[in-house]
Each structure stands twice: as structure tokens, then as C-alpha cells.
Design an enzyme around this catalytic site. Structure first.
Site, PDB file in Angstrom:
ATOM      1  N   CYS A 332       0.790  -1.238   0.000  1.00  0.00           N
ATOM      2  CA  CYS A 332       0.000   0.000   0.000  1.00  0.00           C
ATOM      3  C   CYS A 332       0.824   1.291   0.000  1.00  0.00           C
ATOM      4  O   CYS A 332       0.480   2.227  -0.745  1.00  0.00           O
ATOM      5  CB  CYS A 332      -1.017  -0.001   1.136  1.00  0.00           C
ATOM      6  SG  CYS A 332      -0.442  -0.611   2.714  1.00  0.00           S
ATOM      7  N   ARG A 361       7.588 -11.176   4.552  1.00  0.00           N
ATOM      8  CA  ARG A 361       7.196 -11.091   5.962  1.00  0.00           C
ATOM      9  C   ARG A 361       7.924 -12.185   6.725  1.00  0.00           C
ATOM     10  O   ARG A 361       7.953 -13.339   6.293  1.00  0.00           O
ATOM     11  CB  ARG A 361       5.680 -11.246   6.128  1.00  0.00           C
ATOM     12  CG  ARG A 361       4.882 -10.177   5.413  1.00  0.00           C
ATOM     13  CD  ARG A 361       3.390 -10.365   5.586  1.00  0.00           C
ATOM     14  NE  ARG A 361       2.635  -9.398   4.799  1.00  0.00           N
ATOM     15  CZ  ARG A 361       1.319  -9.362   4.700  1.00  0.00           C
ATOM     16  NH1 ARG A 361       0.593 -10.260   5.363  1.00  0.00           N
ATOM     17  NH2 ARG A 361       0.708  -8.459   3.950  1.00  0.00           N
ATOM     18  N   GLN A 379       1.329 -10.708  -3.505  1.00  0.00           N
ATOM     19  CA  GLN A 379      -0.009 -10.300  -3.074  1.00  0.00           C
ATOM     20  C   GLN A 379      -0.713  -9.609  -4.246  1.00  0.00           C
ATOM     21  O   GLN A 379      -0.167  -8.699  -4.852  1.00  0.00           O
ATOM     22  CB  GLN A 379       0.102  -9.351  -1.884  1.00  0.00           C
ATOM     23  CG  GLN A 379      -1.185  -9.220  -1.095  1.00  0.00           C
ATOM     24  CD  GLN A 379      -0.922  -8.547   0.247  1.00  0.00           C
ATOM     25  OE1 GLN A 379      -0.193  -7.574   0.331  1.00  0.00           O
ATOM     26  NE2 GLN A 379      -1.529  -9.059   1.300  1.00  0.00           N
ATOM     27  N   ASP A 381      -2.682  -7.264  -4.846  1.00  0.00           N
ATOM     28  CA  ASP A 381      -3.232  -6.067  -4.219  1.00  0.00           C
ATOM     29  C   ASP A 381      -3.924  -5.166  -5.229  1.00  0.00           C
ATOM     30  O   ASP A 381      -3.575  -5.151  -6.405  1.00  0.00           O
ATOM     31  CB  ASP A 381      -2.085  -5.251  -3.603  1.00  0.00           C
ATOM     32  CG  ASP A 381      -2.096  -5.318  -2.089  1.00  0.00           C
ATOM     33  OD1 ASP A 381      -3.184  -5.478  -1.528  1.00  0.00           O
ATOM     34  OD2 ASP A 381      -1.022  -5.211  -1.488  1.00  0.00           O
ATOM     35  N   HIS A 383      -5.524  -0.929  -4.928  1.00  0.00           N
ATOM     36  CA  HIS A 383      -5.873   0.219  -4.088  1.00  0.00           C
ATOM     37  C   HIS A 383      -6.770   1.135  -4.898  1.00  0.00           C
ATOM     38  O   HIS A 383      -6.454   1.486  -6.035  1.00  0.00           O
ATOM     39  CB  HIS A 383      -4.595   0.928  -3.616  1.00  0.00           C
ATOM     40  CG  HIS A 383      -3.743   0.043  -2.767  1.00  0.00           C
ATOM     41  ND1 HIS A 383      -2.648  -0.630  -3.268  1.00  0.00           N
ATOM     42  CD2 HIS A 383      -3.852  -0.334  -1.471  1.00  0.00           C
ATOM     43  CE1 HIS A 383      -2.118  -1.370  -2.304  1.00  0.00           C
ATOM     44  NE2 HIS A 383      -2.824  -1.206  -1.212  1.00  0.00           N
ATOM     45  N   LYS A 462     -12.428  -4.350   7.950  1.00  0.00           N
ATOM     46  CA  LYS A 462     -12.305  -5.110   6.705  1.00  0.00           C
ATOM     47  C   LYS A 462     -13.391  -6.167   6.584  1.00  0.00           C
ATOM     48  O   LYS A 462     -13.999  -6.599   7.564  1.00  0.00           O
ATOM     49  CB  LYS A 462     -10.935  -5.776   6.620  1.00  0.00           C
ATOM     50  CG  LYS A 462     -10.647  -6.760   7.750  1.00  0.00           C
ATOM     51  CD  LYS A 462      -9.287  -7.427   7.586  1.00  0.00           C
ATOM     52  CE  LYS A 462      -9.030  -8.422   8.721  1.00  0.00           C
ATOM     53  NZ  LYS A 462      -7.875  -9.284   8.477  1.00  0.00           N
ATOM     54  N   HIS A 508      -8.209  -0.957   0.288  1.00  0.00           N
ATOM     55  CA  HIS A 508      -7.155  -1.934   0.020  1.00  0.00           C
ATOM     56  C   HIS A 508      -7.887  -3.259  -0.205  1.00  0.00           C
ATOM     57  O   HIS A 508      -8.739  -3.619   0.608  1.00  0.00           O
ATOM     58  CB  HIS A 508      -6.222  -2.131   1.212  1.00  0.00           C
ATOM     59  CG  HIS A 508      -5.680  -0.864   1.809  1.00  0.00           C
ATOM     60  ND1 HIS A 508      -4.329  -0.586   1.863  1.00  0.00           N
ATOM     61  CD2 HIS A 508      -6.290   0.199   2.412  1.00  0.00           C
ATOM     62  CE1 HIS A 508      -4.133   0.575   2.463  1.00  0.00           C
ATOM     63  NE2 HIS A 508      -5.309   1.065   2.808  1.00  0.00           N
TER      64      HIS A 508
END
Length: 635
Positions: A332, A361, A379, A381, A383, A462, A508
Site C-alpha cells: 500500500c 514477511r 499479493q 493487491d 488500491h 475489513k 485496500h
């Protein structure tokens, strides 16, 4: 006294009536199936009397809390059996866990498989005796004396570590008494079907500085049929283990040189690329622009975003030109910098930016598990930067997209709404507003959902999508996070109709979650038999003898020209052997070619699941397969 039930109805009873008697007055079936009661939000034994007005719900094995009580009670039965068979054993703890229970014991010798069989037999006798679970309360001094005299050192340590004002209780069934807060099922006779699964070593309180204990794992159900089904699913899960199938199909590997960092082989890359191509096509249809952001960004950015404070323990760090940098755990902040790189008008919004971003991670080595738990993953992702007035429509749009994606793979799903965690950015008022927006969108779509209190991201509430696979297991994959915090922290703006700067709102979201993990889930869901559109090899041509090689090559060439992933087994082996090999590799279609097929320009088609489909003209088979691939059929 008045008892109010979950449906809102109320009944009156004499004070002192037990919860079991109340259940029995409602129906004999409820009295038979109820395991425990929830009284004004607190779990209580059915044998307990009720003395004042209360809201009461009776829980069965269908309820999560009912399952936990049932299995914790089974752990006590197992402990009683161990006490009888192994005098002098010391008891540690025995909680319910997901799908079962365990109990930790301090024994002179490790338990053997034969010991487990003996313990099970003794448990059967305890269940048959239908002994009641009896609760008693005692003072701290009495508890210390009781367990001290019995030589139960672990129980004494637990008591000593509890706050002095905590009430203590014990539960007894037959000759076994355990320190326990409860509650428990009414009697051992309720625990009809159980299985002791395995033995493992476990350090007391999880610390390697403490003694290694013997941990027996088990599971239990109220019906044998339910236990049998569970055991079947466990065996099927072993057969479908993505690590095993990944090696057999040559999809990926993980090496000691890079623990938690998966290596994708050529066939695994085909599968991965198909997923990513599908992702790109669907995002393009829905107005997303693809971006890519750097893997390493400086410390100041992660401090500004809040990841430094909330996520530092899971991050990797490096120095560049004597400055502090971090490998990104999330995408993000990079997407935010792209948005902020130029001025935006309200006319441009919503801006939807998607990224297949590699993130890292740190996971503990003991938590690593194939593709399911890794230290680096991609990921998927996106946005979305939008006007406050666009929030509901954008959330609904993402929900619809998630649903469309999951249908392609044959997944049903459950939805959870997660609210403000204990450590969170921003005001409670802003969080309430964001949570309300998510709730309104879910209700506008008519979706059932469960509220997961306190499990939101640190910057916003979320919606999570939990996919159900072919074995009935659930996997959290997609998420939609509504964020009012990051636009504020990074001073994001757009120019409104009034010519003034205003603050956008962010979403997100992911669909696959992690490409690597999603491949692991798909591998187990399909047991490696991927649908034709995903299969690394979609067809294998099998010439019967060497004289059919020339025609087999023509078949391969024709299929390759149509874009089909095809290979030929030209080995001098019997055709049945070649068929078995192709089926073991989970290849969707086997095309057998001999004299007849060569003369007629045909192929004898076998499907890995449907068997012999007969001979078809090659062009007809090609059209059928291309249609199946185009439609992304799940056969």
C-alpha cells in the site's frame, strides 16, 4: 423467575430450576442434544441451578462453543484413563483445540501406539459408565493443599501463578479430579465417539527451558458417522497435501538454502502465469490500471505509514548508503506514492490501481508450511482512491468481483466483518463510520456475514472472504479494507468541483490474497487435477507403436498451433503403461493414436476422470478442448 430464549420468547420457572430441567421443558430432543448453556453471555454447566431472571441459550455440538466443551470434556476422560493405566503420572493441561483436544502428561516413558489403544479402550469403559461431571469450588489454600499432596506439581504451579482474587474450581468424574474452570458436558456418556490421533513432545508452557512432556492428541464427536467422516477427510487431506502433489507434478520446491522462499518449476510457472493472466484480464475489464512498486523503501516511509510501529517484528531490514531501509511487507505505501505523484481531479475518481506485488514477511521457522505459510509471496493487491460518495458502490463492486473470481474455481465462501483492533490508528468515530460503510454494502448485497470483533487491520475495518474447498475446509483469501487513515497520514488530496482540495477515501483489497498460497489451496482443492485451462499440460499424445510417431507429431503440431499445451510420450512402452503414467500426472486428456486414427485423421480420447470418450476427428476434439479452456470449465 423469567428465562428469555434466543428467539425472544420468555418462560417462567421456579427459582433453583436447573438448566437441564429448563432444556427438558422445552423439548426432550434439546435436553438430549444440549451440552452447555450460555447464561447472560457466560457458559454454564447444564446441571447448575438458575436463581434469577436471565437470557439463556442452549448450545449443541453444532455450535463452536459446544464443540469446545465437548472436546475439553473428552480430554478429561482421556486423563482419567491415563491415570488408571499409568499410576504416578503428572498432569499438565488439556484444552480443546481446532478439530480436537490434547492433554500434556509427565511420564517416565514415552507413550507408544499400543498405549494409545489401551487408553482408548479404557476411555470406552468410562463413557459407558456414564459418570457425571461434578463441579466444586475451593479456596486457593485448599487447592494448593489438594494438588500438592497428590504430587501434581504442574497444577500447583498453575494455581500459584493465578491472581490471588481468582476463584478456583475442580471437576470430578469417577476417580479423576482436575483443576478446571469448566464448563463440561453433563456426563461422560455424552462422549460417544473419539479417536486418539498421535503423541508428540511438548515443552511445559511452550518453553524449551522447561521439561519435555508427552502430548496426546485426539478428537471426538457425538456420532460415529461424524468421526468416520472426519477421519476420512484427514486421510483425504494427506492424499491432497499440496507439498506432496507439488513434488509429484514437478510444480515447486522449497530448499534448505531458502526456507520459506518457494522455487517455482516450469510447470508451476505455467499454472502461476495462467492465474496471473486471468487476474490481469478481469482487472482490465473492470477499469483497473496495473502498477509495480519497489520491493525496498526507506524507513521514513514505513514510519509514516504506521507499519514500523505495528508490523516491525515481521519485517526485514537493510542499509543503503548508510540509510535504513525495509523490504516491503505490504504494497500500500508504494501505491500511495504513485497516487501522490501528481494532482488529481474529482473527475478522475475512482482510480483503481492493481499490483501483483512481491512482499516479504518474517515468519517463525516452525510456522512455515509449503506454500501456505511462506516468507515471501505475491499479493494481488489493488488500491482504490475514491470520493466519499463513491465508497458504497466501490465496495459492492469489489464484492461482486470477488464472487465472480471464486465461481470460476468452484469455491463457495463465508464472509466476516472485522472491526477495530486494540492497537489502531485514528479515532473511534472514524472507525465507526468506516465499519458502517462496510456493513451497509454487505447488507445492500444481501450477504450473510459474521462479525469478528477486534480483528481489523490497524488502519481500517475489513471484509474477509473465507473460501470453502472440496473437503469443507475454509481458507481466508480475499479481503476488502476501508481506510480513512492513510489518506490523512500521507496528506492525499483531489481537487473537487469547488476548486478546493479534499481528502479521498482508500480501499485496500485482494482476491487471491497470496498467489503462492492460492496455488497451494487450488492444488489441494483439485487434488492436483487442475481444470484444463489451468493444467500445465492439457493433453498428451500417446502413439501405440513407433510407426505411429509421425502421425502423433502431426497431432502435436496441430494442437500447438491452436495454443494448446501438449506433449507426446514417444517411449517404447505399452499403451496401458503410458495411459497410467499420464493419469498419474493428472493430465486432463490422453490422445491415443494408432493405425485407425492415422487413417481417419482422428484421436482416441481418454479423460483422466471420465475415462474412454471414443474416437473423434482431431478438429472436433480441438474445438471442444478450446471451448472448455475458453469457458474455464472446472472439469
Amino acid at each position: 423467575m423469567k428465562v428469555t430464549l434466543p428467539d425472544g420468547s420468555a418462560r417462567e420457572y421456579q427459582a433453583g430450576t436447573t438448566l437441564m430441567d429448563i432444556a427438558r421443558s422445552i423439548s426432550q430432543r434439546l435436553a438430549k442434544e444440549a451440552l452447555v448453556a450460555r447464561v447472560d453471555g457466560r457458559l454454564v454447566d447444564l446441571g447448575a441451578p438458575l436463581n434469577s431472571d436471565a437470557n439463556v441459550a442452549f448450545l449443541t455440538f453444532e455450535d463452536d462453543e459446544g464443540k469446545q466443551v465437548f472436546r475439553h470434556s473428552t480430554a478429561h476422560v482421556m486423563a482419567e484413563a491415563v491415570q488408571k493405566l499409568f499410576p504416578g503420572v503428572k498432569f499438565a493441561i488439556g484444552p480443546a483445540i481446532a478439530d480436537g483436544f490434547y492433554y500434556d502428561f509427565d511420564t517416565k516413558e514415552p507413550f507408544s501406539p499400543e498405549d494409545l489403544a489401551k487408553i482408548e479402550k479404557e476411555m470406552e469403559a468410562i463413557v459407558k459408565a456414564d459418570k457425571p461431571f461434578e463441579r466444586s469450588e475451593l479456596t486457593r489454600a485448599d487447592a494448593l493443599a489438594k494438588f500438592g499432596e497428590a504430587g501434581q506439581d504442574y497444577k500447583v504451579e498453575l494455581i500459584e501463578d493465578l491472581p490471588v482474587d481468582v476463584g478456583l474450581s475442580c471437576y470430578r468424574q469417577g476417580d479423576f479430579t482436575d483443576l478446571c474452570m469448566g464448563p463440561h458436558v453433563p456426563s461422560t456418556g455424552r462422549l460417544k465417539s473419539f479417536k486418539l490421533m498421535s503423541v508428540a513432545g511438548a515443552y511445559w508452557r511452550g518453553s524449551e527451558k522447561n521439561k519435555m512432556l508427552q502430548r496426546i492428541y485426539g478428537t471426538s464427536f457425538p456420532k460415529k458417522s461424524m468421526l468416520d467422516e472426519h477421519l476420512f477427510r484427514l486421510e483425504e487431506a494427506k492424499r491432497r497435501d499440496h507439498r506432496k502433489i507439488g513434488a509429484e507434478l514437478d510444480l515447486f520446491s522449497i530448499h534448505d538454502e531458502g526456507p520459506g522462499f518457494p522455487f517455482f518449476h516450469p510447470k508451476g510457472m505455467i499454472l502461476r502465469n495462467e492465474l496471473e493472466d486471468f487476474w490481469r484480464q478481469e482487472h482490465k475489464k473492470r477499469g483497473y490500471q496495473e502498477i509495480r512498486t519497489p520491493i525496498i523503501l526507506n524507513r521514513a516511509l514505513w514510519e509514516q505509514s504506521g507499519h514500523w510501529d505495528h508490523y516491525r517484528d515481521n519485517m526485514y531490514f537493510t542499509k543503503i548508503d548508510e540509510g535504513d531501509f525495509a523490504v516491503k511487507p505490504m504494497n500500500c505505501p508504494g501505491g500511495i506514492l504513485i497516487y501522490k505523484s501528481k494532482l488529481h481531479s474529482y473527475r478522475e475518481l475512482p482510480i483503481r490501481m492493481g499490483e501483483l506485488g512481491l512482499v516479504h514477511r518474517h515468519e517463525l521457522s516452525g510456522a512455515l508450511h509449503g506454500l501456505m505459510r511462506v516468507r515471501c509471496f505475491t499479493q494481488d493487491d489493488a488500491h482504490i482512491f475514491m470520493l466519499p460518495s463513491q465508497v458504497k458502490d466501490e465496495i459492492i463492486g469489489v464484492i461482486n468481483m470477488e464472487e465472480d473470481f471464486y465461481k470460476v474455481f468452484g469455491f463457495s465462501y463465508q464472509v466476516e466483518l472485522s472491526t477495530r483492533p486494540e492497537k489502531a490508528m485514528g479515532s473511534e468515530e472514524t472507525w465507526e463510520k468506516a465499519t458502517g460503510e462496510l456493513r451497509d454494502a454487505l447488507e445492500a448485497r444481501g450477504l450473510d456475514y459474521k462479525v469478528n470483533e477486534g480483528d481489523g487491520a490497524f488502519y481500517g475495518p475489513k471484509i474477509d472472504f473465507h473460501l470453502k474447498d472440496s473437503l469443507g475446509r475454509t481458507w481466508q483469501c480475499g479481503t476488502i479494507q476501508l481506510d480513512f487513515q492513510m489518506p490523512e497520514v500521507f496528506d492525499l488530496t483531489y481537487v473537487g468541483e469547488d476548486g478546493q482540495k479534499h481528502r479521498p477515501v482508500m480501499i485496500h483489497r485482494t482476491i487471491f490474497g497470496s498467489i503462492e498460497r492460492f496455488i497451494g489451496i487450488l492444488t489441494e482443492h483439485f487434488a492436483g487435477a487442475f481444470p484444463a485451462w489451468l493444467a500445465p499440460v492439457q493433453a498428451r499424445v500417446l502413439p501405440i507403436t513407433d510407426r505411429h510417431l509421425e502421425y502423433a507429431r502431426k497431432v502435436v503440431d496441430s494442437l500447438e498451433q491452436k495454443g494448446v499445451r501438449v506433449e507426446m510420450d514417444a517411449r517404447n512402452e505399452k499403451i496401458n503403461y503410458k495411459i497410467r503414467e499420464a493419469q498419474a500426472q493428472k493430465i486432463p486428456y490422453m490422445l491415443v493414436v494408432g493405425d485407425k486414427e492415422a487413417e481417419q485423421g482422428a484421436v482416441a480420447v481418454r479423460h483422466r476422470a471420465r475415462g474412454d470418450l471414443g474416437a473423434l476427428p482431431l478438429s472436433e476434439f480441438e474445438d471442444s478442448l478450446l471451448r472448455e479452456i475458453e469457458e474455464k470449465a472446472n472439469s
